[in-house]
Design a protein around this motif. Structure first.
Motif, PDB file in Angstrom:
ATOM      1  N   ALA A 158       8.675   9.343   0.594  1.00  0.00           N
ATOM      2  CA  ALA A 158       7.478   8.686   1.125  1.00  0.00           C
ATOM      3  C   ALA A 158       7.674   8.223   2.560  1.00  0.00           C
ATOM      4  O   ALA A 158       6.734   8.252   3.367  1.00  0.00           O
ATOM      5  N   LEU A 162       4.449  10.138   4.227  1.00  0.00           N
ATOM      6  CA  LEU A 162       3.216   9.381   4.446  1.00  0.00           C
ATOM      7  C   LEU A 162       2.840   9.236   5.921  1.00  0.00           C
ATOM      8  O   LEU A 162       1.654   9.382   6.273  1.00  0.00           O
ATOM      9  N   TRP A 166      -0.914  10.103   8.041  1.00  0.00           N
ATOM     10  CA  TRP A 166      -1.643   8.941   8.543  1.00  0.00           C
ATOM     11  C   TRP A 166      -2.871   9.360   9.357  1.00  0.00           C
ATOM     12  O   TRP A 166      -4.007   9.043   8.998  1.00  0.00           O
ATOM     13  N   PHE A 176      -3.699   2.344   6.826  1.00  0.00           N
ATOM     14  CA  PHE A 176      -2.408   2.965   6.557  1.00  0.00           C
ATOM     15  C   PHE A 176      -1.459   1.945   5.922  1.00  0.00           C
ATOM     16  O   PHE A 176      -0.747   2.256   4.958  1.00  0.00           O
ATOM     17  N   TRP A 179      -2.426   1.485   2.357  1.00  0.00           N
ATOM     18  CA  TRP A 179      -2.035   2.651   1.559  1.00  0.00           C
ATOM     19  C   TRP A 179      -0.542   2.622   1.224  1.00  0.00           C
ATOM     20  O   TRP A 179      -0.141   2.858   0.087  1.00  0.00           O
ATOM     21  N   VAL A 180       0.256   2.303   2.231  1.00  0.00           N
ATOM     22  CA  VAL A 180       1.700   2.254   2.021  1.00  0.00           C
ATOM     23  C   VAL A 180       2.066   1.149   1.022  1.00  0.00           C
ATOM     24  O   VAL A 180       2.863   1.362   0.100  1.00  0.00           O
ATOM     25  N   GLY A 183       1.113   2.228  -2.485  1.00  0.00           N
ATOM     26  CA  GLY A 183       1.598   3.488  -3.027  1.00  0.00           C
ATOM     27  C   GLY A 183       3.087   3.762  -2.946  1.00  0.00           C
ATOM     28  O   GLY A 183       3.575   4.700  -3.563  1.00  0.00           O
ATOM     29  N   VAL A 184       3.839   2.949  -2.177  1.00  0.00           N
ATOM     30  CA  VAL A 184       5.288   3.167  -2.028  1.00  0.00           C
ATOM     31  C   VAL A 184       6.013   2.172  -2.939  1.00  0.00           C
ATOM     32  O   VAL A 184       5.538   1.066  -3.172  1.00  0.00           O
ATOM     33  N   THR A 193       8.305   2.417   6.049  1.00  0.00           N
ATOM     34  CA  THR A 193       7.189   3.353   6.231  1.00  0.00           C
ATOM     35  C   THR A 193       6.066   2.740   7.070  1.00  0.00           C
ATOM     36  O   THR A 193       5.504   3.398   7.951  1.00  0.00           O
ATOM     37  N   TRP A 319       4.532   9.940  -8.541  1.00  0.00           N
ATOM     38  CA  TRP A 319       4.476   9.659  -7.102  1.00  0.00           C
ATOM     39  C   TRP A 319       3.142  10.113  -6.522  1.00  0.00           C
ATOM     40  O   TRP A 319       2.487   9.380  -5.768  1.00  0.00           O
ATOM     41  N   ALA A 323       0.027   7.627  -5.136  1.00  0.00           N
ATOM     42  CA  ALA A 323      -0.424   7.844  -3.757  1.00  0.00           C
ATOM     43  C   ALA A 323      -1.919   8.148  -3.722  1.00  0.00           C
ATOM     44  O   ALA A 323      -2.648   7.648  -2.848  1.00  0.00           O
ATOM     45  N   LEU A 327      -4.803   5.749  -2.100  1.00  0.00           N
ATOM     46  CA  LEU A 327      -5.685   6.268  -1.057  1.00  0.00           C
ATOM     47  C   LEU A 327      -7.154   6.043  -1.440  1.00  0.00           C
ATOM     48  O   LEU A 327      -7.978   5.664  -0.593  1.00  0.00           O
TER      49      LEU A 327
END
Length: 333
Positions: A158, A162, A166, A176, A179-180, A183-184, A193, A319, A323, A327
């Protein structure tokens, strides 16, 4: 113990790696170092022999202490500041990822507690969550090792993947970061990230991520209740219909989970001096680095290969699932 001393030395090496290559989170470096050490045939007898008690202590007790101190990173005020839409979507992401991964892991025939541990790691906070959950269900080190390897692999991917998506996805800096954070997996991986998008994006990412971390407590407590009932049923099925009182049922709320929640409340309602928070953060990082090195040494890549790619497939699918859900949440918020 010698195993604890080895884990402490490995944590120091991991810190050195992170200092030289900041893009590699310290805890990720600790896990990867443990995995590498675990694959060396010359060290295998020592890892399973004289070093085993200390490494087990690091992977279990030190992990729990680290999870308790992790609570000091969480302020309910910061989480509430995200707004109810972001909070709700984050909770849904955790729930859907957890149950979706759990279902898939069982569907493809992963054995033992592996589906549960993979689901916990990918949905909540990586290897730390796996270590916490494994303590509740009394998972064996070999059951824990493969989920740790998978969540480390995907979290590391990731960091590189990722940021490449972006701008093509048309996300703003703050989107962004959101999202990180959603999702991470590991907190360190989130920082590595999100920091490329600036301090504002990093702040959003960390708060969203810590909201997911807060979900560790009810998730672990729920599994503990399920395990308690399962053990009670098993005890009641003793010969003659008598309850086997020698069977020890797990607590409804594990002590380290209660400690984690207490630390969250302390951070929220008590004006803790910055120096104390910095010291606690240092201790927590050291404890988790030692614990994750211990877990990493139990990883056997040959075991991962023997699953026929099933475990790897479940990890990659989880994963992609989290993600995609993250998103979608960013688009809707």
């Amino acid at each position: 113990m010698r195993g604890v001393a080895l884990a402490a030395g490995a944590a120091l090496v991991a810190w050195g790696v992170h200092a030289v290559v900041p893009a590699v989170p310290l805890l990720t470096a600790a896990v990867l170092l443990g995995i590498v050490v675990g694959q060396l045939p010359v060290l295998r007898p020592a890892l399973t022999g004289v070093l085993s008690p200390g490494l087990t202590l690091a992977a279990n007790r030190l992990m729990r202490l680290g999870v308790v101190l992790l609570g000091l990173k969480l302020s309910l005020v910061d989480i509430i500041g995200l707004g109810w839409i972001t909070i709700t979507s984050t909770v849904l992401i955790v729930v859907l990822t957890f149950f979706g991964t759990l279902w898939l892991g069982r569907r493809v025939g992963l054995l033992g507690h592996q589906p549960l541990l993979i689901a916990t790691g990918f949905a909540v906070c990586g290897a730390s969550a796996i270590g916490a959950m494994s303590g509740v269900v009394k998972a064996r080190d070999r059951e824990t090792a493969t989920p740790v390897a998978l969540v480390t692999l995907c979290g590391t991917l990731a960091i590189g993947v990722l940021p490449l998506l972006w701008h093509p996805l048309g996300l703003t800096d703050l989107q962004f970061g959101h999202w990180v954070g959603a999702g991470v997996h590991d907190v360190g991986q989130v920082v590595a990230t999100a920091q490329i998008a600036g301090s504002a994006a990093l702040a959003v990412a960390v708060v969203v991520k810590l909201t997911r971390v807060l979900m560790l407590a009810p998730l672990v407590a729920g599994v503990a209740v399920y395990e308690r009932r399962r053990v009670a049923v098993a005890a009641g099925a003793a010969p003659g219909g008598q309850i086997d009182r020698t069977v020890r049922r797990p607590p409804v709320v594990p002590l380290f989970v209660a400690g984690f929640l207490v630390m969250v409340l302390v951070r929220t309602f008590v004006p803790v001096p910055p120096t104390v928070l910095d010291a606690a953060d240092l201790v927590q990082t050291v404890l988790l680095a030692m614990a994750l090195f211990g877990l990493g040494t139990a990883v056997r890549l040959t075991d991962l290969v023997r699953t026929g790619g099933r475990a790897l497939g479940v990890g990659l699918a989880s994963w992609l699932l989290i993600a995609a859900l993250a998103l979608a949440a960013v688009r809707l918020s």
